[in-house]
Write an enzyme that holds these catalytic residues in place. Structure first.
Site, PDB file in Angstrom:
ATOM      1  N   ASP A 100      -2.099   9.560 -10.113  1.00 21.70           N
ATOM      2  CA  ASP A 100      -2.123   8.459 -11.085  1.00 21.70           C
ATOM      3  C   ASP A 100      -0.709   8.104 -11.541  1.00 21.70           C
ATOM      4  O   ASP A 100      -0.377   6.930 -11.720  1.00 21.70           O
ATOM      5  CB  ASP A 100      -2.962   8.852 -12.309  1.00 21.70           C
ATOM      6  CG  ASP A 100      -4.458   8.780 -12.015  1.00 21.70           C
ATOM      7  OD1 ASP A 100      -4.811   8.305 -10.916  1.00 21.70           O
ATOM      8  OD2 ASP A 100      -5.247   9.194 -12.879  1.00 21.70           O
ATOM      9  N   HIS A 155      -5.054  14.573  -8.559  1.00 14.01           N
ATOM     10  CA  HIS A 155      -5.273  13.172  -8.918  1.00 14.01           C
ATOM     11  C   HIS A 155      -4.426  12.718 -10.108  1.00 14.01           C
ATOM     12  O   HIS A 155      -4.027  11.558 -10.166  1.00 14.01           O
ATOM     13  CB  HIS A 155      -6.755  12.924  -9.219  1.00 14.01           C
ATOM     14  CG  HIS A 155      -7.579  12.843  -7.981  1.00 14.01           C
ATOM     15  ND1 HIS A 155      -7.735  11.680  -7.270  1.00 14.01           N
ATOM     16  CD2 HIS A 155      -8.242  13.790  -7.294  1.00 14.01           C
ATOM     17  CE1 HIS A 155      -8.475  11.904  -6.207  1.00 14.01           C
ATOM     18  NE2 HIS A 155      -8.811  13.192  -6.191  1.00 14.01           N
ATOM     19  N   GLU A 158      -4.900   2.459  -4.037  1.00 14.26           N
ATOM     20  CA  GLU A 158      -3.431   2.518  -4.020  1.00 14.26           C
ATOM     21  C   GLU A 158      -2.839   1.230  -3.459  1.00 14.26           C
ATOM     22  O   GLU A 158      -1.709   1.188  -2.996  1.00 14.26           O
ATOM     23  CB  GLU A 158      -2.952   3.731  -3.210  1.00 14.26           C
ATOM     24  CG  GLU A 158      -3.186   3.654  -1.706  1.00 14.26           C
ATOM     25  CD  GLU A 158      -4.545   4.171  -1.265  1.00 14.26           C
ATOM     26  OE1 GLU A 158      -5.514   4.117  -2.055  1.00 14.26           O
ATOM     27  OE2 GLU A 158      -4.648   4.611  -0.111  1.00 14.26           O
ATOM     28  N   ASN A 215      -2.640  12.883  -3.069  1.00 13.90           N
ATOM     29  CA  ASN A 215      -3.663  13.297  -4.033  1.00 13.90           C
ATOM     30  C   ASN A 215      -4.234  14.668  -3.687  1.00 13.90           C
ATOM     31  O   ASN A 215      -4.442  15.498  -4.571  1.00 13.90           O
ATOM     32  CB  ASN A 215      -4.804  12.274  -4.047  1.00 13.90           C
ATOM     33  CG  ASN A 215      -4.594  11.210  -5.113  1.00 13.90           C
ATOM     34  OD1 ASN A 215      -3.864  11.431  -6.074  1.00 13.90           O
ATOM     35  ND2 ASN A 215      -5.222  10.065  -4.932  1.00 13.90           N
ATOM     36  N   ASP A 237       0.848  -1.195   0.000  1.00 14.19           N
ATOM     37  CA  ASP A 237       0.000   0.000   0.000  1.00 14.19           C
ATOM     38  C   ASP A 237       0.883   1.246   0.000  1.00 14.19           C
ATOM     39  O   ASP A 237       1.857   1.330   0.742  1.00 14.19           O
ATOM     40  CB  ASP A 237      -0.890  -0.033   1.253  1.00 14.19           C
ATOM     41  CG  ASP A 237      -1.930   1.062   1.245  1.00 14.19           C
ATOM     42  OD1 ASP A 237      -3.002   0.843   0.647  1.00 14.19           O
ATOM     43  OD2 ASP A 237      -1.676   2.132   1.829  1.00 14.19           O
TER      44      ASP A 237
END
Ligand SMILES: [Mg+2]
Length: 302
Positions: free
Chosen positions: A195, A191, A222, A186, A178
């Site tokens: 990504d 965002h 994630e 973010n 994770d």
């Protein structure tokens, strides 16, 4: 997405035929399409298939030892070979035998003596369908953003490898990974930047899972998973540590994290104490939680 379907040159045909003359005839007809691998016995052919699945199988009906129908039934039972189309080659095309061919799971049959054009066209057609099906399957199993496999495929593969490791009494390890403080990343960077982080993490996973059966997946958000067949937990921990170090070494700025760069935490477990896929996931999850709890950017095992 189907542009390349007409080019069959990267396909492999497996021919199972015990008569040298028929082998030659069939090879001559098909050699311009793609590579052909030939075996005279079903036993050898099956062994080869399980290691190197071909795109299509041409199966002689009558063979020494295991018959073509028996071989077909066996191959249909194995997950690795179940999707390979099998065409029977048979001198007997009676109604009864045709029924047997369909019952065994064959996709088609070709009568002997071989008519070259019929053989070529049947093989081409089935190879094309097989290629299309492979492309579709690949698309539906790949995560669009990161290019690693998706959760649907993870669940299927976990189930398959769990059964396989029971059968062969070998270890299966699972890493759940994770990205640390990803929500904060973010919120701060946006965002699209987020990504890009997920893509970089996925690339790092792929770089560290190079053995043929190792596989990386996006588990959700994630969170990522890595399946490592034939791998005890100690070796899996080493792989996880390399991944965590490599992600840290990417040095992606993250001012909202105490580490100041993007990091990840990982939990590792193997199947020595369980045959249940859910339990294995829970164990790896618990280890991940422990890694988060001990300060992140590290690996813990259960
Ligand atoms: Mg024969």
């Amino acid at each position: 997405m189907f542009n390349d379907v007409n080019d069959l040159s990267d396909c492999t045909i497996l021919l199972v035929e015990d008569s040298p003359i028929n082998q030659k005839v069939i090879q001559c007809c098909l050699e311009d399409i793609c590579e052909i691998v030939t075996f005279a016995s079903a036993e050898e052919a099956i062994e080869y298939c399980l290691q190197t699945p071909p795109d299509i199988i041409l199966m002689d009906w009558i063979l020494d030892g295991m018959s073509g129908v028996q071989a077909c039934q066996l191959l249909q039972k194995e997950p690795t070979t179940a999707n390979i189309p099998i065409i029977f080659v048979t001198s007997n095309t009676s109604e009864h035998q045709q029924e047997e061919c369909w019952d065994a799971g064959g996709v088609d049959f070709i009568g002997k003596p071989i008519v070259a054009r019929t053989l070529v066209n049947r093989v081409r057609t089935h190879l094309k369908y097989k290629k299309q099906a492979d492309v579709l399957r690949e698309y539906s199993y790949v995560d669009g953003l990161t290019g690693v496999y998706n959760r649907r495929y993870f669940e299927q593969e976990l189930e398959r490898f769990m059964r396989q490791s029971q059968r062969t009494t070998s270890s299966l390890s699972l890493i759940i990974l994770d990205v640390d403080f990803f929500k904060k990343y973010n919120d701060y960077y946006g965002h699209l930047e987020g990504d890009d982080v997920l893509k970089s993490v996925a690339q790092t996973l792929q770089k560290n899972t190079r053995r043929p059966l190792d596989c990386a997946f996006r588990y959700g958000g994630e969170e990522f998973a890595v399946l490592l067949p034939n791998t005890p937990v100690d070796s899996a921990v080493k792989i996880a540590e390399n991944i965590i170090q490599d992600i840290h070494a990417l040095a992606i700025e993250h001012t909202e994290s105490p580490m100041q760069v993007v990091t990840a935490s990982a939990g590792v477990a193997d199947n020595h104490s369980t045959n249940e896929t859910d339990t294995l996931i829970n164990l790896a999850d618990k280890a991940l939680y422990a890694a988060k709890h001990s300060g992140r950017n590290q690996v813990k095992q259960l």
